[in-house]
Design a protein around this motif. Structure first.
Motif, PDB file in Angstrom:
ATOM      1  N   MET A  49       2.868  -1.371 -43.874  1.00 13.16           N
ATOM      2  CA  MET A  49       4.286  -1.347 -44.144  1.00 13.16           C
ATOM      3  C   MET A  49       4.614  -2.487 -45.102  1.00 13.16           C
ATOM      4  O   MET A  49       4.169  -3.605 -44.905  1.00 13.16           O
ATOM      5  CB  MET A  49       5.034  -1.489 -42.817  1.00 13.16           C
ATOM      6  CG  MET A  49       6.512  -1.672 -42.943  1.00 13.16           C
ATOM      7  SD  MET A  49       7.377  -1.835 -41.361  1.00 13.16           S
ATOM      8  CE  MET A  49       6.712  -0.508 -40.408  1.00 13.16           C
ATOM      9  N   THR A  50       5.395  -2.189 -46.097  1.00 12.18           N
ATOM     10  CA  THR A  50       5.807  -3.218 -47.048  1.00 12.18           C
ATOM     11  C   THR A  50       6.960  -4.024 -46.460  1.00 12.18           C
ATOM     12  O   THR A  50       7.652  -3.546 -45.544  1.00 12.18           O
ATOM     13  CB  THR A  50       6.260  -2.583 -48.370  1.00 12.18           C
ATOM     14  OG1 THR A  50       7.470  -1.850 -48.137  1.00 12.18           O
ATOM     15  CG2 THR A  50       5.189  -1.685 -48.967  1.00 12.18           C
ATOM     16  N   GLU A  71      10.102  -1.904 -46.607  1.00  8.52           N
ATOM     17  CA  GLU A  71      10.150  -0.889 -45.545  1.00  8.52           C
ATOM     18  C   GLU A  71      10.511  -1.532 -44.212  1.00  8.52           C
ATOM     19  O   GLU A  71      11.308  -0.977 -43.440  1.00  8.52           O
ATOM     20  CB  GLU A  71       8.814  -0.159 -45.441  1.00  8.52           C
ATOM     21  CG  GLU A  71       8.502   0.734 -46.617  1.00  8.52           C
ATOM     22  CD  GLU A  71       7.066   1.229 -46.634  1.00  8.52           C
ATOM     23  OE1 GLU A  71       6.845   2.320 -47.191  1.00  8.52           O
ATOM     24  OE2 GLU A  71       6.165   0.527 -46.111  1.00  8.52           O
ATOM     25  N   ALA A  72       9.935  -2.697 -43.947  1.00 11.83           N
ATOM     26  CA  ALA A  72      10.242  -3.421 -42.714  1.00 11.83           C
ATOM     27  C   ALA A  72      11.710  -3.832 -42.683  1.00 11.83           C
ATOM     28  O   ALA A  72      12.379  -3.700 -41.650  1.00 11.83           O
ATOM     29  CB  ALA A  72       9.339  -4.648 -42.590  1.00 11.83           C
ATOM     30  N   ARG A  73      12.228  -4.279 -43.817  1.00 13.22           N
ATOM     31  CA  ARG A  73      13.637  -4.667 -43.904  1.00 13.22           C
ATOM     32  C   ARG A  73      14.541  -3.464 -43.591  1.00 13.22           C
ATOM     33  O   ARG A  73      15.517  -3.577 -42.856  1.00 13.22           O
ATOM     34  CB  ARG A  73      13.936  -5.217 -45.296  1.00 13.22           C
ATOM     35  CG  ARG A  73      15.372  -5.662 -45.512  1.00 13.22           C
ATOM     36  CD  ARG A  73      15.611  -6.121 -46.946  1.00 13.22           C
ATOM     37  NE  ARG A  73      14.610  -7.051 -47.398  1.00 13.22           N
ATOM     38  CZ  ARG A  73      14.691  -8.376 -47.259  1.00 13.22           C
ATOM     39  NH1 ARG A  73      15.731  -8.924 -46.684  1.00 13.22           N
ATOM     40  NH2 ARG A  73      13.727  -9.161 -47.704  1.00 13.22           N
ATOM     41  N   ALA A  93      10.554   2.469 -33.913  1.00  8.66           N
ATOM     42  CA  ALA A  93      10.561   2.898 -35.317  1.00  8.66           C
ATOM     43  C   ALA A  93       9.315   2.446 -36.071  1.00  8.66           C
ATOM     44  O   ALA A  93       8.858   3.129 -36.979  1.00  8.66           O
ATOM     45  CB  ALA A  93      11.811   2.370 -36.018  1.00  8.66           C
ATOM     46  N   SER A  94       8.776   1.309 -35.687  1.00  8.23           N
ATOM     47  CA  SER A  94       7.629   0.752 -36.412  1.00  8.23           C
ATOM     48  C   SER A  94       6.281   1.105 -35.792  1.00  8.23           C
ATOM     49  O   SER A  94       5.246   0.846 -36.388  1.00  8.23           O
ATOM     50  CB  SER A  94       7.750  -0.770 -36.480  1.00  8.23           C
ATOM     51  OG  SER A  94       7.635  -1.338 -35.181  1.00  8.23           O
ATOM     52  N   LEU A 116       7.100  -8.254 -39.413  1.00  9.06           N
ATOM     53  CA  LEU A 116       6.730  -6.861 -39.177  1.00  9.06           C
ATOM     54  C   LEU A 116       5.744  -6.356 -40.222  1.00  9.06           C
ATOM     55  O   LEU A 116       4.771  -5.674 -39.883  1.00  9.06           O
ATOM     56  CB  LEU A 116       8.001  -6.009 -39.166  1.00  9.06           C
ATOM     57  CG  LEU A 116       7.908  -4.650 -38.511  1.00  9.06           C
ATOM     58  CD1 LEU A 116       7.401  -4.768 -37.078  1.00  9.06           C
ATOM     59  CD2 LEU A 116       9.264  -3.974 -38.523  1.00  9.06           C
ATOM     60  N   ALA A 117       5.953  -6.705 -41.474  1.00  9.32           N
ATOM     61  CA  ALA A 117       5.041  -6.282 -42.532  1.00  9.32           C
ATOM     62  C   ALA A 117       3.644  -6.871 -42.307  1.00  9.32           C
ATOM     63  O   ALA A 117       2.637  -6.182 -42.505  1.00  9.32           O
ATOM     64  CB  ALA A 117       5.577  -6.689 -43.898  1.00  9.32           C
ATOM     65  N   ALA A 118       3.574  -8.115 -41.854  1.00  5.06           N
ATOM     66  CA  ALA A 118       2.285  -8.759 -41.603  1.00  5.06           C
ATOM     67  C   ALA A 118       1.574  -8.128 -40.418  1.00  5.06           C
ATOM     68  O   ALA A 118       0.339  -8.013 -40.415  1.00  5.06           O
ATOM     69  CB  ALA A 118       2.480 -10.245 -41.372  1.00  5.06           C
TER      70      ALA A 118
END
Length: 83
Positions: free
Chosen positions: A1-2, A5-7, A53-54, A76-78
């Motif tokens: 996830m970029t 996208e996380a934002r 969602a993630s 979240l992206a990490a």
């Protein structure tokens, strides 16, 4: 996830728990719990929505990383990796 996208996931989850809030006026580095006046139940609902969602299980130890949209997106992206 970029991070973008996380934002977007974070913003959608916040919109679920605080639908009356103007998220466009929320600075990315602002403490959204304070800015949106989220109580502890609202925050837990946010975490649950974001976790669903993630597809990433967010633990209580992770909560400090979820203070702002920017920090939460980085976290979240990490954790979810690319794509």
């Amino acid at each position: 996830m970029t991070p973008q996208e996380a934002r977007e996931l974070i913003e959608r989850a916040l919109a679920q728990v605080a639908p009356e809030s103007d998220l466009t006026a929320l600075p990315p580095d602002a403490d959204f719990r304070d800015a949106l006046e989220l109580d502890s139940l609202d925050f837990l609902s946010f975490v649950e929505a974001l976790s669903d969602a993630s597809d990433y299980r967010i633990e209580e130890d992770d909560y400090p990383a979820l203070t702002s949209v920017a920090e939460g997106a980085e976290f979240l992206a990490a954790r979810t990796g690319p794509g």
